[in-house]
Design a protein around this motif. Sequence first.
Motif, short mmCIF file in Angstrom:
data_model
loop_
_atom_site.label_atom_id
_atom_site.label_comp_id
_atom_site.label_asym_id
_atom_site.label_seq_id
_atom_site.Cartn_x
_atom_site.Cartn_y
_atom_site.Cartn_z
N MET A 1 -36.90 -15.41 0.60
CA MET A 1 -36.61 -15.80 1.79
C MET A 1 -37.40 -17.54 1.26
O MET A 1 -38.27 -17.93 1.01
CB MET A 1 -37.66 -14.64 2.50
N THR A 2 -36.76 -18.72 2.13
CA THR A 2 -37.29 -19.87 2.34
C THR A 2 -38.78 -20.05 3.13
O THR A 2 -38.34 -19.33 4.57
CB THR A 2 -35.59 -20.75 3.41
N THR A 3 -39.16 -20.72 3.14
CA THR A 3 -40.63 -20.55 4.23
C THR A 3 -40.35 -21.89 5.22
O THR A 3 -39.22 -22.61 5.05
CB THR A 3 -41.03 -20.86 3.18
N PRO A 4 -40.71 -21.50 6.43
CA PRO A 4 -41.27 -22.56 7.03
C PRO A 4 -41.52 -24.61 6.39
O PRO A 4 -40.64 -25.10 6.50
CB PRO A 4 -41.84 -22.29 8.07
N THR A 5 -41.88 -24.04 5.42
CA THR A 5 -42.35 -24.94 5.02
C THR A 5 -41.29 -26.30 4.00
O THR A 5 -41.34 -27.36 4.19
CB THR A 5 -43.59 -24.86 4.26
N ARG A 6 -40.81 -24.97 3.67
CA ARG A 6 -39.58 -25.63 2.26
C ARG A 6 -38.59 -26.35 3.84
O ARG A 6 -38.32 -27.04 3.05
CB ARG A 6 -39.07 -24.62 1.79
N ASN A 7 -38.66 -25.60 5.01
CA ASN A 7 -37.68 -25.73 5.22
C ASN A 7 -37.83 -27.41 6.28
O ASN A 7 -36.81 -28.53 6.48
CB ASN A 7 -36.84 -24.65 6.82
N ARG A 8 -38.48 -27.47 6.11
CA ARG A 8 -39.15 -28.82 6.71
C ARG A 8 -38.77 -29.19 6.15
O ARG A 8 -38.88 -30.86 6.56
CB ARG A 8 -40.87 -28.81 6.86
N ALA A 9 -39.40 -29.11 4.85
CA ALA A 9 -39.12 -30.35 3.57
C ALA A 9 -37.99 -30.63 3.83
O ALA A 9 -37.94 -32.00 3.34
CB ALA A 9 -39.83 -30.04 1.76
N ASN A 10 -36.96 -30.30 3.23
CA ASN A 10 -35.86 -30.01 3.08
C ASN A 10 -34.18 -31.17 4.04
O ASN A 10 -33.64 -31.66 4.27
CB ASN A 10 -34.61 -29.24 3.55
N ARG A 11 -35.24 -30.78 5.49
CA ARG A 11 -34.79 -31.10 7.05
C ARG A 11 -34.85 -32.99 6.38
O ARG A 11 -34.53 -33.88 6.52
CB ARG A 11 -35.40 -30.55 7.79
N ARG A 12 -36.69 -33.07 6.06
CA ARG A 12 -36.63 -34.77 5.85
C ARG A 12 -36.03 -35.28 5.24
O ARG A 12 -35.82 -36.50 5.20
CB ARG A 12 -38.16 -34.52 5.48
N THR A 13 -35.81 -35.12 3.90
CA THR A 13 -34.73 -35.45 3.08
C THR A 13 -33.84 -35.19 3.08
O THR A 13 -33.17 -36.70 3.33
CB THR A 13 -34.81 -33.65 1.44
N GLU A 14 -33.18 -34.67 3.82
CA GLU A 14 -32.02 -34.49 4.24
C GLU A 14 -31.96 -35.95 5.87
O GLU A 14 -30.74 -36.66 5.45
CB GLU A 14 -31.79 -33.18 5.23
N ILE A 15 -32.92 -35.97 6.60
CA ILE A 15 -33.35 -36.99 7.56
C ILE A 15 -33.37 -38.29 6.37
O ILE A 15 -32.61 -39.37 6.99
CB ILE A 15 -34.04 -37.04 8.06
N LEU A 16 -34.06 -38.29 5.65
CA LEU A 16 -33.76 -39.32 4.65
C LEU A 16 -32.69 -40.04 4.46
O LEU A 16 -32.62 -42.06 4.04
CB LEU A 16 -35.54 -39.42 3.52
N ASP A 17 -32.01 -39.57 3.63
CA ASP A 17 -30.64 -39.77 2.70
C ASP A 17 -29.30 -39.91 3.76
O ASP A 17 -28.95 -41.07 3.33
CB ASP A 17 -30.56 -38.47 1.78
N ALA A 18 -29.70 -39.13 5.29
CA ALA A 18 -28.65 -39.83 6.08
C ALA A 18 -28.91 -41.28 6.44
O ALA A 18 -28.83 -41.81 6.38
CB ALA A 18 -28.68 -38.71 7.71
N ALA A 19 -30.53 -41.27 7.01
CA ALA A 19 -31.14 -43.00 7.18
C ALA A 19 -30.47 -43.94 6.63
O ALA A 19 -30.20 -45.01 6.78
CB ALA A 19 -32.46 -42.66 7.67
N ALA A 20 -31.14 -43.43 5.27
CA ALA A 20 -30.84 -44.03 3.99
C ALA A 20 -29.23 -44.99 3.86
O ALA A 20 -28.89 -46.40 3.82
CB ALA A 20 -31.07 -43.96 2.55
N SER A 21 -28.05 -44.18 3.97
CA SER A 21 -26.45 -44.33 3.88
C SER A 21 -26.44 -45.26 5.30
O SER A 21 -25.88 -45.83 5.34
CB SER A 21 -26.44 -43.36 3.75
#
Length: 197
Positions: A1-21
């Motif tokens: 099961m994915t934890t809320p902390t992991r979801n938040r970290a993944n979302r932050r990474t996704e945001i950073l990658d999208a913003a860089a592009s």
Amino acid sequence: MTTPTRNRANRRTEILDAAASLFAARGFHGVSIEDIGAAVGVTGPALYRHFPSKEAILAETLLAISSHLRDTAAEVVTRGADPAATLEALLDLHVSFALDNPALITVHDRELGNVPEPQRRRIRRLQRLYVEEWVTVLAELAPRCPSARLRAATHAVFGLLNSTPHSGGELPPEAMRELLRSMARAALESVVNASSL
């Protein structure tokens, strides 16, 4: 099961990658919070749960990669027993970074001035430490060469390797990787060999 902390970290990474592009394609001022949110499938204001501002997103993007490069290089240098093999490992590290992250290179080159001053100082410090890891290894290979010359050579090689936003798509990835490695190696060898004359 994915934890809320992991979801938040993944979302932050996704945001950073999208913003860089987006920053690479349109420039920092040409991108809104709403644009970044749309790129990751949320509303712009939802991003404020992860970052306080667009400037914070930019700062975190550049801090993360600067920290990663410096930490990885320090680990390579600490582990390396032979300076020639260590230099090859550093070349592999930076070539992989340059091929995998052309958008980040573009963002750094164009947008560092838009990072708030405290974070900009941290980024610059991490970058200086990264350069010094290379200089440490080069000094072992060329002990008579002045540090200033080794540092200048390292910056010049970074300029070569960081050309991927302009040249990365011209050749197949493996051919580009080998071209970058061989050119960077030749440049550094010329400095090392000259110092032994």
